[in-house]
Design a protein around this motif. Sequence first.
Motif, PDB file in Angstrom:
ATOM      1  N   VAL A 290       0.869  -1.173   0.000  1.00 10.76           N
ATOM      2  CA  VAL A 290       0.000   0.000   0.000  1.00 10.76           C
ATOM      3  C   VAL A 290       0.903   1.220   0.000  1.00 10.76           C
ATOM      4  CG1 VAL A 290      -1.768   1.290   1.244  1.00 10.76           C
ATOM      5  CG2 VAL A 290      -1.847  -1.209   1.218  1.00 10.76           C
ATOM      6  N   LEU A 291       0.690   2.108  -0.963  1.00 15.76           N
ATOM      7  CA  LEU A 291       1.595   3.238  -1.162  1.00 15.76           C
ATOM      8  C   LEU A 291       0.795   4.519  -1.334  1.00 15.76           C
ATOM      9  CD1 LEU A 291       4.560   4.073  -1.534  1.00 15.76           C
ATOM     10  CD2 LEU A 291       4.349   3.491  -3.956  1.00 15.76           C
ATOM     11  N   ARG A 292       1.086   5.467  -0.478  1.00 15.00           N
ATOM     12  CA  ARG A 292       0.453   6.788  -0.557  1.00 15.00           C
ATOM     13  C   ARG A 292       1.504   7.797  -0.986  1.00 15.00           C
ATOM     14  NH1 ARG A 292      -2.369   4.020   3.474  1.00 15.00           N
ATOM     15  NH2 ARG A 292      -4.624   4.484   3.563  1.00 15.00           N
ATOM     16  N   ALA A 377      -6.102  -7.942   8.868  1.00 11.83           N
ATOM     17  CA  ALA A 377      -5.513  -7.120   9.930  1.00 11.83           C
ATOM     18  C   ALA A 377      -4.579  -6.062   9.335  1.00 11.83           C
ATOM     19  CB  ALA A 377      -4.746  -8.013  10.906  1.00 11.83           C
ATOM     20  N   PHE A 378      -3.814  -6.441   8.359  1.00 11.76           N
ATOM     21  CA  PHE A 378      -2.919  -5.503   7.676  1.00 11.76           C
ATOM     22  C   PHE A 378      -3.725  -4.389   7.008  1.00 11.76           C
ATOM     23  CE2 PHE A 378      -0.477  -4.166   3.942  1.00 11.76           C
ATOM     24  CZ  PHE A 378       0.789  -3.951   4.455  1.00 11.76           C
ATOM     25  N   GLU A 394       4.409  -2.590   3.245  1.00 10.57           N
ATOM     26  CA  GLU A 394       4.590  -3.657   2.267  1.00 10.57           C
ATOM     27  C   GLU A 394       4.730  -5.010   2.937  1.00 10.57           C
ATOM     28  OE1 GLU A 394       9.116  -3.886   1.015  1.00 10.57           O
ATOM     29  OE2 GLU A 394       8.436  -1.784   1.066  1.00 10.57           O
ATOM     30  N   ILE A 395       4.414  -6.030   2.169  1.00 11.43           N
ATOM     31  CA  ILE A 395       4.606  -7.422   2.573  1.00 11.43           C
ATOM     32  C   ILE A 395       5.412  -8.096   1.475  1.00 11.43           C
ATOM     33  CG2 ILE A 395       3.533  -9.556   3.359  1.00 11.43           C
ATOM     34  CD1 ILE A 395       0.924  -8.000   3.757  1.00 11.43           C
ATOM     35  N   ARG A 396       6.603  -8.553   1.805  1.00  9.02           N
ATOM     36  CA  ARG A 396       7.454  -9.231   0.829  1.00  9.02           C
ATOM     37  C   ARG A 396       7.304 -10.744   0.972  1.00  9.02           C
ATOM     38  NH1 ARG A 396      12.987  -5.860  -0.312  1.00  9.02           N
ATOM     39  NH2 ARG A 396      12.139  -3.761   0.029  1.00  9.02           N
ATOM     40  N   HIS A 397       7.180 -11.410  -0.147  1.00  7.71           N
ATOM     41  CA  HIS A 397       7.075 -12.860  -0.151  1.00  7.71           C
ATOM     42  C   HIS A 397       8.468 -13.462  -0.017  1.00  7.71           C
ATOM     43  CE1 HIS A 397       5.885 -16.760  -2.465  1.00  7.71           C
ATOM     44  NE2 HIS A 397       5.814 -16.937  -1.158  1.00  7.71           N
ATOM     45  N   LEU A 398       8.667 -14.302   0.981  1.00  2.40           N
ATOM     46  CA  LEU A 398       9.941 -14.985   1.198  1.00  2.40           C
ATOM     47  C   LEU A 398       9.828 -16.416   0.668  1.00  2.40           C
ATOM     48  CD1 LEU A 398      10.758 -13.608   4.773  1.00  2.40           C
ATOM     49  CD2 LEU A 398      11.593 -12.756   2.571  1.00  2.40           C
ATOM     50  N   GLY A 399      10.239 -17.402   1.456  1.00  2.00           N
ATOM     51  CA  GLY A 399      10.198 -18.775   0.986  1.00  2.00           C
ATOM     52  C   GLY A 399      11.206 -19.006  -0.126  1.00  2.00           C
ATOM     53  N   GLU A 426      13.663 -17.563   8.641  1.00  2.00           N
ATOM     54  CA  GLU A 426      12.709 -18.531   9.170  1.00  2.00           C
ATOM     55  C   GLU A 426      11.320 -17.908   9.234  1.00  2.00           C
ATOM     56  OE1 GLU A 426      14.486 -20.168  12.795  1.00  2.00           O
ATOM     57  OE2 GLU A 426      16.399 -19.540  11.946  1.00  2.00           O
ATOM     58  N   ALA A 427      10.806 -17.571   8.068  1.00  2.00           N
ATOM     59  CA  ALA A 427       9.496 -16.935   7.948  1.00  2.00           C
ATOM     60  C   ALA A 427       9.072 -17.051   6.498  1.00  2.00           C
ATOM     61  CB  ALA A 427       9.568 -15.469   8.371  1.00  2.00           C
ATOM     62  N   GLU A 428       7.796 -16.795   6.253  1.00  2.00           N
ATOM     63  CA  GLU A 428       7.273 -16.851   4.894  1.00  2.00           C
ATOM     64  C   GLU A 428       7.056 -15.470   4.279  1.00  2.00           C
ATOM     65  OE1 GLU A 428       6.850 -19.573   2.946  1.00  2.00           O
ATOM     66  OE2 GLU A 428       7.897 -20.590   4.584  1.00  2.00           O
ATOM     67  N   TYR A 429       6.935 -14.456   5.131  1.00  2.00           N
ATOM     68  CA  TYR A 429       6.681 -13.101   4.635  1.00  2.00           C
ATOM     69  C   TYR A 429       7.419 -12.093   5.506  1.00  2.00           C
ATOM     70  CZ  TYR A 429       2.962 -15.389   2.011  1.00  2.00           C
ATOM     71  OH  TYR A 429       2.268 -16.237   1.183  1.00  2.00           O
TER      72      TYR A 429
END
Length: 509
Positions: A290-292, A377-378, A394-399, A426-429
């Motif tokens: 989300v960018l303003r 929630a985000f 922002e939410i970055r996709h990891l994995g 050790e996370a997905e996002y």
Amino acid sequence: MKGPPVNPLASETVAAETAAATDPTTTAPSAAPAESAAPAAMSLRESFAILAERLDGRLSLPGDPDYDADRLAWNLAVDQHPAAVVVAASVADVARTVRAARELGLAVAPQATGHNAGPLAEGRGLADAVLLRTHELRAIEVRPTQRIARVEPGVLWGDVVAAAAPHGLAALAGSSHDVGVVGYTLGGGVSFLGRAHGLAANHVTAVELVTADGEFRRVDAQHDPELFWAVRGGGGDFGIVTALEFALFEIEQVVAGALFFPIERTEEVLQAWAEWTRSVPDTVTSVGRVLRFPPMPELPPFLSGKSFVLVEAVIQEEPARADALLAPLRALEPAMDTVHPQAPAELLQLHMDPPGPTPGHGDGMMLAELPAEAVRAFVAAVGPGADTALLSAEIRHLGGAFSPSAALEVAADRGLPIPGAVGGLEAEYLVYAVGIAVPETLQAVVASLGRLLSRIEPWRASVEYLNFAERQTTGSRFFGDDGRLARLRAVKQAVDPTGVIRSNHPVGR
């Protein structure tokens, strides 16, 4: 500091310092005679004056004309007040500064661009330290046949991309051209190419650094492997890096860009993106955001003062395959679609980061998962109608190759050194949010960031990503309880038992 300071240069010649801080294959310059006649004790200012005379670069103290400019971090909201600032013009300057500070009972805080400087300067963190600026050390060498780059500590990712591109090579660069290569890599390094290749730190093949004893070291998998392990993901707490060598990649083209949607569609788009990330191959790295945009005349009219939800994607596939992968998101009919085949060098523009130093307040959090409830929630915290002063969330996709197990497989398959202290996340996002932090907005930005992080707290991963943590944080939050933190602290004790080197995220905290 107990007792009056002694002259830190009285017992050391410039020749000894330079020999310790330069490549042993290089001829050291002629030395000045030792200062044997210097007094045994003198004021701190007098000791700094002697150091300043020995430097190839310069030293500034509070009250000096250059001090306020020299102490600036990239984040202009961070107010650093070190005991002195040394702007190094050579590797020898790094060794001279470390030795002088050690003898004076001061710490040395290395800094190139000053990204993520907040934790370093928090409270009175630099009052007893010399801020060692390395941004003028900008030498870069690309070895095309080996697909290796060697960079000094002031090199930016824009420098590396420009040097590598003519050879058809790409780097695991950050999302902005003016992020420093060394700090980014010591903390791990999350690239737009990372789900296919892993963290940037995993591709480091050698590190040159000056440790707390003022000695120059070159470490790799065969030479001082424990220190080599620590600096790859463990941060800057173990020495002052004077050069990094790391792998480059033969990548001539990617398919990349952003899909822009009106901010009113935030939940619809982010839910669809989150679902999409669960099935895409490791060749796809993406961000839901989300960018303003602030109303700024330098922005094009279709962006200035406008707000969007967008998906940024980088796909290492042929265009037809990339189009097929993007089809579910394009079916949502974005208002703007900038995705196109491009050279990897264009990726430095994709994230639309500020083009220069900016006052900001931000922080990050890694998420173990991103179910529909977490997306909601985000969105409640940053979406349409939310009470928020955040410019970007922002939410970055990891994995993919970012995961620790995949990092080991990548190393084995490609003949790389075993990953270091943080070989994977050790996370997905990975979430990061920031707002403009000027006096009239700071309180609102702090409150907005707090609301976002509290809302997504239920999905927080067990550890955090060092480069996105913009506050003082305990070592266990970065390295967990699997023995890595104890191992890092043992390395710190071995190379810097008195804490001369100070990083933004010390392992001893």
